[in-house]
Scaffold this motif. Structure first.
Motif, PDB file in Angstrom:
ATOM      1  N   SER A   4       0.836  -1.201   0.000  1.00 48.24           N
ATOM      2  CA  SER A   4       0.000   0.000   0.000  1.00 48.24           C
ATOM      3  C   SER A   4       0.865   1.243   0.000  1.00 48.24           C
ATOM      4  O   SER A   4       2.079   1.184   0.234  1.00 48.24           O
ATOM      5  CB  SER A   4      -0.909   0.000   1.230  1.00 48.24           C
ATOM      6  OG  SER A   4      -0.137   0.242   2.397  1.00 48.24           O
ATOM      7  N   ALA A  31      -3.424  -3.074   1.183  1.00 54.45           N
ATOM      8  CA  ALA A  31      -2.783  -4.384   1.116  1.00 54.45           C
ATOM      9  C   ALA A  31      -3.704  -5.504   1.574  1.00 54.45           C
ATOM     10  O   ALA A  31      -3.493  -6.656   1.220  1.00 54.45           O
ATOM     11  CB  ALA A  31      -1.518  -4.386   1.962  1.00 54.45           C
ATOM     12  N   SER A  32      -4.736  -5.184   2.333  1.00 57.92           N
ATOM     13  CA  SER A  32      -5.562  -6.239   2.904  1.00 57.92           C
ATOM     14  C   SER A  32      -6.811  -6.554   2.099  1.00 57.92           C
ATOM     15  O   SER A  32      -7.358  -7.656   2.202  1.00 57.92           O
ATOM     16  CB  SER A  32      -5.978  -5.862   4.324  1.00 57.92           C
ATOM     17  OG  SER A  32      -6.702  -4.649   4.301  1.00 57.92           O
ATOM     18  N   ALA A  33      -7.268  -5.602   1.304  1.00 62.33           N
ATOM     19  CA  ALA A  33      -8.485  -5.819   0.506  1.00 62.33           C
ATOM     20  C   ALA A  33      -8.230  -5.329  -0.915  1.00 62.33           C
ATOM     21  O   ALA A  33      -9.050  -4.637  -1.503  1.00 62.33           O
ATOM     22  CB  ALA A  33      -9.677  -5.086   1.133  1.00 62.33           C
ATOM     23  N   TYR A  34      -7.120  -5.736  -1.442  1.00 59.68           N
ATOM     24  CA  TYR A  34      -6.635  -5.200  -2.708  1.00 59.68           C
ATOM     25  C   TYR A  34      -7.458  -5.670  -3.886  1.00 59.68           C
ATOM     26  O   TYR A  34      -7.747  -6.873  -4.014  1.00 59.68           O
ATOM     27  CB  TYR A  34      -5.178  -5.629  -2.893  1.00 59.68           C
ATOM     28  CG  TYR A  34      -4.540  -5.167  -4.162  1.00 59.68           C
ATOM     29  CD1 TYR A  34      -3.967  -6.078  -5.029  1.00 59.68           C
ATOM     30  CD2 TYR A  34      -4.478  -3.824  -4.486  1.00 59.68           C
ATOM     31  CE1 TYR A  34      -3.359  -5.666  -6.198  1.00 59.68           C
ATOM     32  CE2 TYR A  34      -3.881  -3.392  -5.652  1.00 59.68           C
ATOM     33  CZ  TYR A  34      -3.316  -4.317  -6.502  1.00 59.68           C
ATOM     34  OH  TYR A  34      -2.714  -3.907  -7.654  1.00 59.68           O
ATOM     35  N   GLU A  94       6.213 -16.070   1.114  1.00 59.75           N
ATOM     36  CA  GLU A  94       6.534 -15.429   2.391  1.00 59.75           C
ATOM     37  C   GLU A  94       7.920 -15.853   2.860  1.00 59.75           C
ATOM     38  O   GLU A  94       8.266 -17.036   2.872  1.00 59.75           O
ATOM     39  CB  GLU A  94       5.482 -15.848   3.432  1.00 59.75           C
ATOM     40  CG  GLU A  94       5.606 -15.144   4.761  1.00 59.75           C
ATOM     41  CD  GLU A  94       4.889 -13.805   4.802  1.00 59.75           C
ATOM     42  OE1 GLU A  94       3.691 -13.772   4.475  1.00 59.75           O
ATOM     43  OE2 GLU A  94       5.534 -12.805   5.151  1.00 59.75           O
ATOM     44  N   PHE A 133       2.151  -0.868   3.932  1.00 59.44           N
ATOM     45  CA  PHE A 133       1.722  -2.161   4.453  1.00 59.44           C
ATOM     46  C   PHE A 133       1.851  -3.177   3.318  1.00 59.44           C
ATOM     47  O   PHE A 133       1.578  -2.871   2.159  1.00 59.44           O
ATOM     48  CB  PHE A 133       0.271  -2.100   4.933  1.00 59.44           C
ATOM     49  CG  PHE A 133       0.103  -1.257   6.167  1.00 59.44           C
ATOM     50  CD1 PHE A 133      -0.343   0.059   6.070  1.00 59.44           C
ATOM     51  CD2 PHE A 133       0.395  -1.763   7.426  1.00 59.44           C
ATOM     52  CE1 PHE A 133      -0.498   0.839   7.198  1.00 59.44           C
ATOM     53  CE2 PHE A 133       0.237  -0.990   8.557  1.00 59.44           C
ATOM     54  CZ  PHE A 133      -0.196   0.315   8.442  1.00 59.44           C
ATOM     55  N   THR A 134       2.286  -4.381   3.661  1.00 60.89           N
ATOM     56  CA  THR A 134       2.496  -5.401   2.646  1.00 60.89           C
ATOM     57  C   THR A 134       1.697  -6.658   2.959  1.00 60.89           C
ATOM     58  O   THR A 134       1.349  -6.929   4.113  1.00 60.89           O
ATOM     59  CB  THR A 134       3.977  -5.782   2.524  1.00 60.89           C
ATOM     60  OG1 THR A 134       4.481  -6.166   3.812  1.00 60.89           O
ATOM     61  CG2 THR A 134       4.806  -4.644   1.961  1.00 60.89           C
ATOM     62  N   ASN A 135       1.436  -7.409   1.922  1.00 61.18           N
ATOM     63  CA  ASN A 135       0.752  -8.691   2.047  1.00 61.18           C
ATOM     64  C   ASN A 135       1.375  -9.634   1.032  1.00 61.18           C
ATOM     65  O   ASN A 135       1.562  -9.246  -0.127  1.00 61.18           O
ATOM     66  CB  ASN A 135      -0.743  -8.518   1.785  1.00 61.18           C
ATOM     67  CG  ASN A 135      -1.542  -9.731   2.185  1.00 61.18           C
ATOM     68  OD1 ASN A 135      -1.098 -10.581   2.939  1.00 61.18           O
ATOM     69  ND2 ASN A 135      -2.769  -9.821   1.668  1.00 61.18           N
TER      70      ASN A 135
END
Length: 118
Positions: free
Chosen positions: A52, A100-103, A64, A56-58
């Motif tokens: 984001s 990043a969480s609801a991309y 990972e 913030f990253t996902n």
């Protein structure tokens, strides 16, 4: 419209590293996240990582700890380490909203091929 230009794909041996870059331009004020998807032959396109504008990253579980996504303004860098054959795919940069969480990607680059050879 947001334009995305990717670079950095190529051929690498198992265990090696590659760094992908993506530059977003145009109406960048309409997006709040930039990410990478990939598509392997005969597989569905999947999210690899997203960042984001608040950094913030996902990450996908499969990358990972091996991949790191960072950004400098509207340029993002995907550092890929410890590559394996499952990472072989066309990698697409994309941009959209949702953080990043609801991309939700709205714009797509042309894609860059990453091939990991054993």
């Amino acid at each position: 419209q947001v334009h995305l230009v990717e670079s950095g794909g190529g051929l690498v041996e198992v265990g090696g590293s590659l760094n992908l870059s993506c530059v977003a331009s145009g109406k960048t004020w309409t997006i709040n996240a930039i990410g990478w998807y990939r598509q392997a032959p005969e597989k569905q396109r999947e999210l690899v990582a997203v960042i984001s504008m608040g950094d913030f990253t996902n990450y996908a579980e499969s990358v990972e700890g091996r991949f790191t996504l960072s950004r400098d303004a509207y340029t993002v860098y995907l550092q890929m380490n410890k590559l394996n054959s499952d990472d072989t795919a066309v990698y697409y940069c994309n941009a959209g909203r949702g953080g990043a969480s609801a991309y939700t990607p709205a714009y797509w680059g042309q894609g860059t091929q990453v091939t990991v050879s054993s």
